[in-house]
Design an enzyme around this catalytic site. Structure first.
Site, PDB file in Angstrom:
ATOM      1  N   ASP A  85     -12.560  13.428 -14.426  1.00  0.00           N
ATOM      2  CA  ASP A  85     -11.328  12.717 -14.106  1.00  0.00           C
ATOM      3  C   ASP A  85     -10.091  13.604 -13.963  1.00  0.00           C
ATOM      4  N   CYS A 130     -18.012  -6.196   5.505  1.00  0.00           N
ATOM      5  CA  CYS A 130     -17.449  -6.835   4.300  1.00  0.00           C
ATOM      6  C   CYS A 130     -16.038  -6.324   4.036  1.00  0.00           C
ATOM      7  N   CYS A 188     -13.241  -6.906  -1.237  1.00  0.00           N
ATOM      8  CA  CYS A 188     -12.348  -6.236  -2.199  1.00  0.00           C
ATOM      9  C   CYS A 188     -10.918  -6.229  -1.676  1.00  0.00           C
ATOM     10  N   CYS A 200      -7.343  -8.387  -3.678  1.00  0.00           N
ATOM     11  CA  CYS A 200      -6.271  -7.717  -4.429  1.00  0.00           C
ATOM     12  C   CYS A 200      -5.005  -8.579  -4.475  1.00  0.00           C
ATOM     13  N   CYS A 226      -7.101  -3.019 -14.168  1.00  0.00           N
ATOM     14  CA  CYS A 226      -7.428  -4.203 -13.367  1.00  0.00           C
ATOM     15  C   CYS A 226      -8.816  -4.002 -12.774  1.00  0.00           C
ATOM     16  N   CYS A 228     -10.658  -5.978  -7.739  1.00  0.00           N
ATOM     17  CA  CYS A 228     -11.353  -5.542  -6.511  1.00  0.00           C
ATOM     18  C   CYS A 228     -12.772  -5.056  -6.814  1.00  0.00           C
TER      19      CYS A 228
HETATM   20  C1  B12 Z   1      -5.292   8.953  -9.441  1.00  0.00           C
HETATM   21  C2  B12 Z   1      -6.415   8.035  -9.876  1.00  0.00           C
HETATM   22  C3  B12 Z   1      -6.130   6.667  -9.919  1.00  0.00           C
HETATM   23  C4  B12 Z   1      -4.837   6.083  -9.366  1.00  0.00           C
HETATM   24  C5  B12 Z   1      -4.971   6.008  -7.824  1.00  0.00           C
HETATM   25  C6  B12 Z   1      -6.390   5.635  -7.385  1.00  0.00           C
HETATM   26  C7  B12 Z   1      -6.725   5.846  -5.920  1.00  0.00           C
HETATM   27  N1  B12 Z   1      -7.827   5.230  -5.496  1.00  0.00           N
HETATM   28  O1  B12 Z   1      -6.043   6.541  -5.191  1.00  0.00           O
HETATM   29  C8  B12 Z   1      -4.804   4.686 -10.061  1.00  0.00           C
HETATM   30  C9  B12 Z   1      -4.009   4.784 -11.362  1.00  0.00           C
HETATM   31  C10 B12 Z   1      -4.211   3.548  -9.229  1.00  0.00           C
HETATM   32  C11 B12 Z   1      -6.284   4.495 -10.394  1.00  0.00           C
HETATM   33  C12 B12 Z   1      -6.855   3.253 -10.593  1.00  0.00           C
HETATM   34  C13 B12 Z   1      -8.202   3.076 -10.902  1.00  0.00           C
HETATM   35  N2  B12 Z   1      -9.101   4.020 -11.223  1.00  0.00           N
HETATM   36 CO1  B12 Z   1      -8.749   5.910 -10.990  1.00  0.00          CO
HETATM   37  N3  B12 Z   1      -8.645   7.771 -10.684  1.00  0.00           N
HETATM   38  C14 B12 Z   1      -7.697   8.538 -10.211  1.00  0.00           C
HETATM   39  C15 B12 Z   1      -8.180   9.999 -10.182  1.00  0.00           C
HETATM   40  C16 B12 Z   1      -7.659  10.677 -11.450  1.00  0.00           C
HETATM   41  C17 B12 Z   1      -7.765  10.833  -8.960  1.00  0.00           C
HETATM   42  C18 B12 Z   1      -8.026  10.175  -7.583  1.00  0.00           C
HETATM   43  C19 B12 Z   1      -7.231  10.909  -6.503  1.00  0.00           C
HETATM   44  O2  B12 Z   1      -6.236  10.413  -6.005  1.00  0.00           O
HETATM   45  N4  B12 Z   1      -7.640  12.118  -6.147  1.00  0.00           N
HETATM   46  C20 B12 Z   1      -6.977  12.906  -5.119  1.00  0.00           C
HETATM   47  C21 B12 Z   1      -7.500  12.508  -3.736  1.00  0.00           C
HETATM   48  C22 B12 Z   1      -7.011  13.548  -2.714  1.00  0.00           C
HETATM   49  O3  B12 Z   1      -8.908  12.572  -3.784  1.00  0.00           O
HETATM   50  P1  B12 Z   1      -9.924  11.295  -3.720  1.00  0.00           P
HETATM   51  O4  B12 Z   1      -9.271  10.093  -4.344  1.00  0.00           O
HETATM   52  O5  B12 Z   1     -11.228  11.711  -4.259  1.00  0.00           O
HETATM   53  O6  B12 Z   1     -10.051  10.938  -2.180  1.00  0.00           O
HETATM   54  C23 B12 Z   1     -10.273  11.917  -1.213  1.00  0.00           C
HETATM   55  C24 B12 Z   1     -11.694  12.323  -0.973  1.00  0.00           C
HETATM   56  O7  B12 Z   1     -12.542  11.218  -0.952  1.00  0.00           O
HETATM   57  C25 B12 Z   1     -11.489  13.004   0.362  1.00  0.00           C
HETATM   58  N5  B12 Z   1     -12.576  12.944   1.322  1.00  0.00           N
HETATM   59  C26 B12 Z   1     -13.080  11.888   1.944  1.00  0.00           C
HETATM   60  N6  B12 Z   1     -13.971  12.297   2.801  1.00  0.00           N
HETATM   61  C27 B12 Z   1     -13.999  13.651   2.723  1.00  0.00           C
HETATM   62  C28 B12 Z   1     -14.738  14.599   3.428  1.00  0.00           C
HETATM   63  C29 B12 Z   1     -14.565  15.959   3.123  1.00  0.00           C
HETATM   64  C30 B12 Z   1     -15.352  16.944   3.878  1.00  0.00           C
HETATM   65  C31 B12 Z   1     -13.673  16.372   2.095  1.00  0.00           C
HETATM   66  C32 B12 Z   1     -13.514  17.813   1.712  1.00  0.00           C
HETATM   67  C33 B12 Z   1     -12.931  15.398   1.428  1.00  0.00           C
HETATM   68  C34 B12 Z   1     -13.126  14.070   1.758  1.00  0.00           C
HETATM   69  O8  B12 Z   1     -10.354  12.373   0.986  1.00  0.00           O
HETATM   70  C35 B12 Z   1      -9.880  11.373   0.139  1.00  0.00           C
HETATM   71  C36 B12 Z   1      -8.376  11.134   0.321  1.00  0.00           C
HETATM   72  O9  B12 Z   1      -7.640  12.329   0.355  1.00  0.00           O
HETATM   73  C37 B12 Z   1      -9.748   9.780 -10.186  1.00  0.00           C
HETATM   74  C38 B12 Z   1     -10.524  10.924 -10.828  1.00  0.00           C
HETATM   75  C39 B12 Z   1     -10.720  12.085  -9.863  1.00  0.00           C
HETATM   76  N7  B12 Z   1     -10.462  13.293 -10.320  1.00  0.00           N
HETATM   77  O10 B12 Z   1     -11.135  11.879  -8.730  1.00  0.00           O
HETATM   78  C40 B12 Z   1      -9.882   8.457 -10.971  1.00  0.00           C
HETATM   79  C41 B12 Z   1     -11.000   7.508 -10.577  1.00  0.00           C
HETATM   80  C42 B12 Z   1     -11.001   7.347  -9.091  1.00  0.00           C
HETATM   81  N8  B12 Z   1     -10.567   6.245 -11.164  1.00  0.00           N
HETATM   82  C43 B12 Z   1     -11.540   5.499 -11.594  1.00  0.00           C
HETATM   83  C44 B12 Z   1     -11.394   4.162 -12.045  1.00  0.00           C
HETATM   84  C45 B12 Z   1     -12.563   3.551 -12.812  1.00  0.00           C
HETATM   85  C46 B12 Z   1     -10.222   3.442 -11.758  1.00  0.00           C
HETATM   86  C47 B12 Z   1      -9.992   1.932 -11.968  1.00  0.00           C
HETATM   87  C48 B12 Z   1     -11.200   1.069 -11.653  1.00  0.00           C
HETATM   88  C49 B12 Z   1      -9.517   1.664 -13.429  1.00  0.00           C
HETATM   89  C50 B12 Z   1      -9.164   0.234 -13.734  1.00  0.00           C
HETATM   90  N9  B12 Z   1     -10.127  -0.647 -13.957  1.00  0.00           N
HETATM   91  O11 B12 Z   1      -7.994  -0.123 -13.814  1.00  0.00           O
HETATM   92  C51 B12 Z   1      -8.817   1.688 -10.977  1.00  0.00           C
HETATM   93  C52 B12 Z   1      -9.339   1.291  -9.572  1.00  0.00           C
HETATM   94  C53 B12 Z   1      -8.279   1.114  -8.535  1.00  0.00           C
HETATM   95  C54 B12 Z   1      -8.839   1.336  -7.131  1.00  0.00           C
HETATM   96  N10 B12 Z   1      -9.054   0.265  -6.381  1.00  0.00           N
HETATM   97  O12 B12 Z   1      -9.091   2.481  -6.769  1.00  0.00           O
HETATM   98  C55 B12 Z   1     -12.880   6.198 -11.463  1.00  0.00           C
HETATM   99  C56 B12 Z   1     -13.659   5.561 -10.313  1.00  0.00           C
HETATM  100  C57 B12 Z   1     -15.158   5.561 -10.535  1.00  0.00           C
HETATM  101  C58 B12 Z   1     -15.864   5.125  -9.272  1.00  0.00           C
HETATM  102  N11 B12 Z   1     -16.976   4.414  -9.430  1.00  0.00           N
HETATM  103  O13 B12 Z   1     -15.434   5.433  -8.176  1.00  0.00           O
HETATM  104  C59 B12 Z   1     -12.437   7.704 -11.197  1.00  0.00           C
HETATM  105  C60 B12 Z   1     -13.329   8.492 -10.244  1.00  0.00           C
HETATM  106  C61 B12 Z   1     -12.417   8.373 -12.592  1.00  0.00           C
HETATM  107  C62 B12 Z   1     -13.815   8.782 -13.062  1.00  0.00           C
HETATM  108  N12 B12 Z   1     -14.025  10.068 -13.288  1.00  0.00           N
HETATM  109  O14 B12 Z   1     -14.708   7.974 -13.231  1.00  0.00           O
HETATM  110  N13 B12 Z   1      -6.949   5.686 -10.411  1.00  0.00           N
HETATM  111  S1  SF4 Z   2     -16.609  -1.952  -1.586  1.00  0.00           S
HETATM  112 FE1  SF4 Z   2     -15.450  -3.681  -0.778  1.00  0.00          FE
HETATM  113  S2  SF4 Z   2     -15.975  -3.740   1.408  1.00  0.00           S
HETATM  114 FE2  SF4 Z   2     -17.526  -2.463   0.393  1.00  0.00          FE
HETATM  115  S3  SF4 Z   2     -19.194  -3.887  -0.062  1.00  0.00           S
HETATM  116 FE3  SF4 Z   2     -17.878  -3.798  -1.906  1.00  0.00          FE
HETATM  117  S4  SF4 Z   2     -16.403  -5.504  -1.653  1.00  0.00           S
HETATM  118 FE4  SF4 Z   2     -17.383  -5.141   0.339  1.00  0.00          FE
HETATM  119  S1  SF4 Z   3      -7.289  -2.468  -9.251  1.00  0.00           S
HETATM  120 FE1  SF4 Z   3      -6.366  -4.538  -8.996  1.00  0.00          FE
HETATM  121  S2  SF4 Z   3      -4.298  -4.165  -8.213  1.00  0.00           S
HETATM  122 FE2  SF4 Z   3      -5.438  -2.235  -7.981  1.00  0.00          FE
HETATM  123  S3  SF4 Z   3      -6.273  -2.296  -5.897  1.00  0.00           S
HETATM  124 FE3  SF4 Z   3      -7.849  -3.222  -7.206  1.00  0.00          FE
HETATM  125  S4  SF4 Z   3      -7.401  -5.441  -7.221  1.00  0.00           S
HETATM  126 FE4  SF4 Z   3      -5.600  -4.391  -6.424  1.00  0.00          FE
END
Ligand code: B12
Ligand code: SF4
Ligand code: SF4
Length: 259
Positions: A82, A140, A143, A147, A191, A194
């Site tokens: 993380d 689909c 999600c 929200c 939350c 989604c």
């Molecule tokens: C910041 C963060 C948050 C923020 C923003 C989340 C977001 N989706 O942007 C907030 C606080 C809102 C949040 C919320 C949640 N989070 Co959070 N969060 C993080 C964290 C610390 C960093 C994510 C991030 O922004 N990274 C920076 C960007 C640049 O990277 P990225 O998100 O991986 O996305 C990039 C890559 O996929 C890349 N990419 C895509 N394709 C390709 C191809 C190539 C070639 C390359 C190089 C890159 C690439 O591009 C994307 C965009 O730039 C991660 C842990 C981590 N280190 O990843 C946990 C993480 C995503 N969170 C997690 C969880 C569980 C949650 C929540 C469910 C918690 C809750 N119940 O409240 C919610 C879910 C909200 C949601 N719908 O996403 C888990 C998700 C587990 C999973 N199954 O995916 C993680 C992975 C933590 C963990 N180690 O388990 N989170």
């Molecule tokens: S992540 Fe969202 S769009 Fe994808 S299967 Fe689940 S609910 Fe549907």
């Molecule tokens: S975690 Fe809750 S508020 Fe955040 S994107 Fe998912 S449904 Fe929306």
């Protein structure tokens, strides 16, 4: 997020000599989802009901690193759970654990939305590598439509400034804006809306990890009794839980906004 971009996009900058990445996904789907139903006023994200997953997954990866070192003493490894500048979800998809769904989280065909992720970057090649997982979202968009704050405005786009998870856990602000608090749906820590909407949750199964079992302290939030605690009592009770992150003042802010 803006810092350490080079490390984030290239694990060999984060860990010089990196050759392989081992990714683990730990199922955290609640073992007792109905436990608090009668007295419950507020919701707490499922990942936060037990011990902090950062500690749980780190312990597992430390054991794995120790085990690998016994097989080959030349192996070194960097653990990422993380907080490291490392794209947990991207590498989990590359390792075949699931795919990044439209809600931006990894979805598994074996466990639905309920995997927490951790990785071990190692300095050795392995005999074989898993293949990247195919994306099964198709048309689909459940999600996105679920929200309540419109934090998922487009496919694979999360606007963190509208996400309840951001506001209830990460924000340091003393209040929550009206357009968000009007739609909190009783969530006072994180939350799961989604994640719960995903049809792939038909494959969900209760977690077998003892450390993720529901802790009685969690009920203090669900019933609102947490408001009776002093700062010291809160710190002691939630010491090894993710719930300690926003401090008692953050939890009070969230309850006021959600009421
Ligand atoms: C910041 C963060 C948050 C923020 C923003 C989340 C977001 N989706 O942007 C907030 C606080 C809102 C949040 C919320 C949640 N989070 Co959070 N969060 C993080 C964290 C610390 C960093 C994510 C991030 O922004 N990274 C920076 C960007 C640049 O990277 P990225 O998100 O991986 O996305 C990039 C890559 O996929 C890349 N990419 C895509 N394709 C390709 C191809 C190539 C070639 C390359 C190089 C890159 C690439 O591009 C994307 C965009 O730039 C991660 C842990 C981590 N280190 O990843 C946990 C993480 C995503 N969170 C997690 C969880 C569980 C949650 C929540 C469910 C918690 C809750 N119940 O409240 C919610 C879910 C909200 C949601 N719908 O996403 C888990 C998700 C587990 C999973 N199954 O995916 C993680 C992975 C933590 C963990 N180690 O388990 N989170
Ligand atoms: S992540 Fe969202 S769009 Fe994808 S299967 Fe689940 S609910 Fe549907
Ligand atoms: S975690 Fe809750 S508020 Fe955040 S994107 Fe998912 S449904 Fe929306």
């Amino acid at each position: 997020m803006a810092r350490l971009q080079n490390e984030r996009f290239d694990p060999s900058v984060l860990f010089p000599g990196a050759e392989s990445i081992i990714v683990i996904g730990l199922n955290y789907f609640p073992d007792q989802p109905e436990k608090m139903r009668e007295k419950k006023k507020f919701n707490v994200a499922s990942y936060a009901r037990g011990e902090d997953y950062h500690h749980v997954i780190r312990r597992l990866l430390k054991r794995l690193r120790f085990f690998l070192k016994e097989i080959n003493p030349k192996i070194n490894g960097r653990i990422c759970v993380d907080t490291a500048p490392f794209m947990d979800k991207y590498w989990a998809q590359q390792a075949g654990l699931g795919w990044i769904g439209k809600h931006t989280n990894l979805v598994s065909r074996q466990y639905g939305s309920w995997l927490l992720l951790g990785s071990l970057i190692i300095n050795e090649k392995t005999d074989s590598y898993d293949k990247p997982h195919k994306n099964f979202c198709g048309k689909c968009r459940r999600c996105l439509d679920s929200c309540p704050t419109n934090a998922l405005p487009d496919l694979n786009v999360l606007d963190a400034t509208r996400c309840l998870s951001y506001w209830t856990i990460e924000s340091k602000s003393s209040s929550i804006p009206k357009e968000i608090s009007n739609n909190m749906n009783h969530w006072i820590f994180g939350c799961d809306i989604c994640l719960t909407a995903c049809p792939f949750n038909r494959f969900e199964k209760p977690s077998k990890t003892e450390a993720f079992k529901y802790r009685d302290e969690t009920s203090l939030l669900e019933t609102g009794q947490v408001l009776k605690l002093t700062e010291d009592q809160f710190t002691t009770k939630f010491k090894s839980s993710p719930i300690s992150r926003p401090n008692l003042s953050g939890i009070i802010r969230n309850i006021k906004a959600a009421e």
